[in-house]
Design an enzyme around this catalytic site. Sequence first.
Site, PDB file in Angstrom:
ATOM      1  N   MET A   6       0.826  -1.209   0.000  1.00 17.54           N
ATOM      2  CA  MET A   6       0.000   0.000   0.000  1.00 17.54           C
ATOM      3  C   MET A   6       0.863   1.264   0.000  1.00 17.54           C
ATOM      4  SD  MET A   6      -3.117   0.959   2.606  1.00 17.54           S
ATOM      5  CE  MET A   6      -2.098   0.972   4.081  1.00 17.54           C
TER       6      MET A   6
ATOM      7  N   TYR B 130       4.834  -7.494  17.334  1.00 16.51           N
ATOM      8  CA  TYR B 130       5.056  -6.622  16.185  1.00 16.51           C
ATOM      9  C   TYR B 130       5.855  -5.384  16.602  1.00 16.51           C
ATOM     10  CZ  TYR B 130       3.887  -3.258  12.497  1.00 16.51           C
ATOM     11  OH  TYR B 130       3.952  -2.308  11.502  1.00 16.51           O
TER      12      TYR B 130
END
Length: 300
Positions: A18, A131
């Site tokens: 993206m 993460y």
Amino acid sequence: MTTSVDGRRWLVTGAHGMLGRDLLAVLDEVPGAVVTAVARKDLDITDAAAVLAATAGHDIVVNAAAWTDVDGAETAEPAATEVNGTAVGHLARACAVHGARLIQISTDYVFGGDGTAPYPEDAPTAPLNAYGRGKLVGERLVADVLPTDGYIVRTAWLYGEHGRNFVSTMLTLAADRDTLDVVDDQLGQPTWSAALAERVVRLGEAALSGRAPAGIYHGTASGQATWYDLARATFAGAGLDADRVRPTTSENFTRPAKRPSYSVLAHDRWADAGLSPMADWRDMLAQALDRPGFVALRPD
């Protein structure tokens, strides 16, 4: 894929993602030199030898490649950290060898989420999930290996035309559901990937010309919102009834990775690079919703 840009040689990793696609669109509008775009199939950033070869001949590298599955990282932390941490070290060391700058895209998830005022760029880090821990490894490697040529841009709540994200999901669900329950107890800064791409390129230009000091920058929209606020604004901007969106709490949406309740970032360092903070999230969203990719998702 290679195109010309600004008399300088740019390498963009994660070019099919993206943000990567938006970066290429911005760079395509800048006259001059050479941009090399590589996707995962072209370059495995966990392969140090391949990274060293790929970065040769470039003045600046923008790393938009990443493990982006936040929940998946909880059960695959070593693999996620290899991509988001160890591999960033490969890129940093390769840039050091070739004399290139590196812009590393990072995240608000390096913070603990217990703040009550926007986190400055030098605030203590305390990631809540795998993460965030992996991304922090990457940040530290950039700072250690490239103290004068490494740039870290933390972003958050990213949405755009070219991938699955919260805004596109809201528009898709609007076609199938009468009402939507959306979390109203997490604060952050919804950020349009096209606006972030523009800012990263401007930072890169400033870095190449010696106008931007190395270090951490916060690449998020101004203002703040909850996911509920963003959902309502998305509905309203698409001409839908925003009252179809109902507030709920995080307790009703249990997920493997813990999310910070407060992810608002400060933007003071942009002044050091001669740049203003990014636009308010509402203005970004209004522009984004007029783009073809989002218009196509609007229910009839």
